[in-house]
Enzyme design. Sequence first.
Site, PDB file in Angstrom:
ATOM      1  N   LYS A 149      -9.018  -1.311   0.341  1.00 35.38           N
ATOM      2  CA  LYS A 149      -7.892  -2.127   0.806  1.00 35.38           C
ATOM      3  C   LYS A 149      -7.618  -1.891   2.292  1.00 35.38           C
ATOM      4  O   LYS A 149      -7.741  -0.759   2.785  1.00 35.38           O
ATOM      5  CB  LYS A 149      -6.663  -1.784  -0.037  1.00 35.38           C
ATOM      6  CG  LYS A 149      -5.453  -2.663   0.163  1.00 35.38           C
ATOM      7  CD  LYS A 149      -4.348  -2.239  -0.794  1.00 35.38           C
ATOM      8  CE  LYS A 149      -3.121  -3.130  -0.711  1.00 35.38           C
ATOM      9  NZ  LYS A 149      -2.061  -2.680  -1.653  1.00 35.38           N
ATOM     10  N   ILE A 197       2.496  -5.825   3.155  1.00 31.45           N
ATOM     11  CA  ILE A 197       1.943  -5.198   1.927  1.00 31.45           C
ATOM     12  C   ILE A 197       2.953  -5.191   0.786  1.00 31.45           C
ATOM     13  O   ILE A 197       2.833  -4.376  -0.124  1.00 31.45           O
ATOM     14  CB  ILE A 197       1.447  -3.745   2.147  1.00 31.45           C
ATOM     15  CG1 ILE A 197       1.043  -3.468   3.581  1.00 31.45           C
ATOM     16  CG2 ILE A 197       0.273  -3.445   1.242  1.00 31.45           C
ATOM     17  CD1 ILE A 197       0.597  -2.010   3.808  1.00 31.45           C
ATOM     18  N   SER A 222      -0.188  -6.728  -3.866  1.00 23.67           N
ATOM     19  CA  SER A 222      -0.665  -6.730  -2.497  1.00 23.67           C
ATOM     20  C   SER A 222      -2.177  -6.514  -2.385  1.00 23.67           C
ATOM     21  O   SER A 222      -2.757  -6.734  -1.324  1.00 23.67           O
ATOM     22  CB  SER A 222       0.063  -5.650  -1.688  1.00 23.67           C
ATOM     23  OG  SER A 222      -0.214  -4.351  -2.165  1.00 23.67           O
ATOM     24  N   ILE A 243       3.280  -0.467  -5.814  1.00 25.42           N
ATOM     25  CA  ILE A 243       4.677  -0.027  -5.795  1.00 25.42           C
ATOM     26  C   ILE A 243       5.581  -1.047  -6.481  1.00 25.42           C
ATOM     27  O   ILE A 243       6.780  -0.832  -6.617  1.00 25.42           O
ATOM     28  CB  ILE A 243       5.142   0.239  -4.345  1.00 25.42           C
ATOM     29  CG1 ILE A 243       6.439   1.060  -4.305  1.00 25.42           C
ATOM     30  CG2 ILE A 243       5.284  -1.067  -3.572  1.00 25.42           C
ATOM     31  CD1 ILE A 243       6.843   1.538  -2.917  1.00 25.42           C
ATOM     32  N   GLY A 244       4.991  -2.163  -6.924  1.00 26.19           N
ATOM     33  CA  GLY A 244       5.770  -3.175  -7.639  1.00 26.19           C
ATOM     34  C   GLY A 244       4.894  -4.055  -8.517  1.00 26.19           C
ATOM     35  O   GLY A 244       5.370  -4.991  -9.142  1.00 26.19           O
ATOM     36  N   GLY A 245       3.598  -3.737  -8.517  1.00 22.97           N
ATOM     37  CA  GLY A 245       2.629  -4.538  -9.254  1.00 22.97           C
ATOM     38  C   GLY A 245       1.398  -4.843  -8.427  1.00 22.97           C
ATOM     39  O   GLY A 245       0.598  -5.708  -8.783  1.00 22.97           O
ATOM     40  N   SER A 246       1.216  -4.133  -7.328  1.00 18.73           N
ATOM     41  CA  SER A 246       0.205  -4.500  -6.336  1.00 18.73           C
ATOM     42  C   SER A 246      -1.231  -4.239  -6.757  1.00 18.73           C
ATOM     43  O   SER A 246      -2.159  -4.753  -6.133  1.00 18.73           O
ATOM     44  CB  SER A 246       0.484  -3.779  -5.011  1.00 18.73           C
ATOM     45  OG  SER A 246       1.620  -4.333  -4.384  1.00 18.73           O
TER      46      SER A 246
END
Length: 559
Positions: A149, A197, A222, A243-246
């Site tokens: 990434k 991101i 992301s 951190i939220g679904g990335s």
Amino acid sequence: MVAQLYPLVQSKPIPQGTPEYEEKRTALLRAFYEKIPREYYVSQSIIDNPPADVTGIPASSGILTAEEIEITENYDTISLAEAIAARKYTAVTVAKAFSKRAIIAHQLTCCLTQWYPEMAEKRAQELDDYLEKNGKTIGPLHGVPVSIKEHMPIAGTYSSMGFFSSIVYNEHDSQMVRILRNLGAVFYCKTNQPQTIMHLESDSHWGRVLNPYNIHLSAGGSTGGEAALIAMKGSVIGVGTDIGGSIRGPSAFCGIYGFKPTSYTLPMKDFLAGTFPAELNVLCASGPMCRTLRDMDLFTRLILSAKPYLEDPRIVPIPWTGLETAAAQRPLKIGIIEHDGFIDPQPPVKRAIAWARQKLSAAEHGGKFQVKSFTPYGAHEAWTQIRRIYWPDAGKGEIDPITAAGEPMHPLSSWIWKDAEPHGMLTATQVSAQRGERDAFRFAFAKAWEEQDVDVVIGPAFVGPASAHDTAFYWTYTSLYNFVDYPGVVFPTPVKAEKADVYPDDYTPLSDECNHVRELYAQADFTNAPIDLQINARKYHDNDLFAALATLKDVLELP
């Protein structure tokens, strides 16, 4: 399609900035595209008029040889490493094959930010020479190309946070990259991500990543570039952050595997040039994205075998047993999430959940599973809290440098700090109070899980199969598990979105947001989008999560 200066499909353009900014961005893009040999260019007729599903183009383009198609399509990480070790292929041959396929994939989906075949082939040649001289490999990933990434430093390349002014040159490898290099991995590209991101549309200064199965849909974020590249078979395995679904969001959008561990399981040292205020209360996690279940397990085992906690004391040194974890001597208790009480998933996702329930409830499993309905605690409350907690600085750390550079603010960038921005920069006392609210929620969530008496839960990975561009507003099914810090894996199902998937006439939405999700579904064509489901376990029960996956592998026909 949108006219491009270089061979690149963009079904929807990204916003334009100031003339000065666009001049700098054009110079950056020119430097990237001028490296591509003309013989690697996708046909201009395809660029000008691409099909919605571009997954078959690399193999049919005439750019790849038969051997390169075989190498990129017929192996996962484990079998590819075995083939190189057995000298069926040289590391150089494999590096060339994946470099070529990656740049083809990029022209069709905008999945890359950097591409360095010369560096990859130089390292591959060193590995081939070592194997020839010593009769053994450098390590278990000897010669395997690994995609990385964009924001993760690789020595001699650049990294960024998805906006132009954050670009920095990296002298050294980040810890994860260094471990992979020591295991024998070859690095050949870096992959696209969102501006900041921090949302589910990978649309940086490099362009917008398209979903390979339907280019009018997002590849997610992301880590969307990784997901698109792996789905296009331009990589066997890559590294993401979540951190939220990335990791889970883009993996689900593109029909591959993605693993978000409990935080501080896998290393993240040196991933960002600076600190990230969101991690005061919501911790990020790194993890693998790949094509097979066993590759997720291999990646985690190999990284942890390097004892990264000796360098980074934040990492919790829990031994990894993964797919070899002994299963409990009783039925596996599985909770099925039809919806989270806040947003009902769109029809194709509901069909995938019904498929999983039917498979797991079949009589021939003879009491192997105890399947029950499960409702996650407080999904709406978690979404409300986390949208504030992500931005204790009200987003100023991103807003100021983006606007100062003349870069346009992308729609979902503005969306992510919408709830926090009016509150401005928080004080230490206010951030601490947020932590108290977060912990109170975690206690209540754990209590509700225990009362419903399940080992793992299976449910949606997203409110839909993917999102139309610039409409990934609600990540409630993944961010919930970041908020409570529970591990999760998304896995592919045989279900794909079809035109026949429609809401019932008497449908009643669960909330205003749920109604918005229904409206978004009516506004786009999701045909052919793959459907992943998500499986989660309690915090620090990552090994138990993989034990459950091992038990479910044959029943759910997991590759």
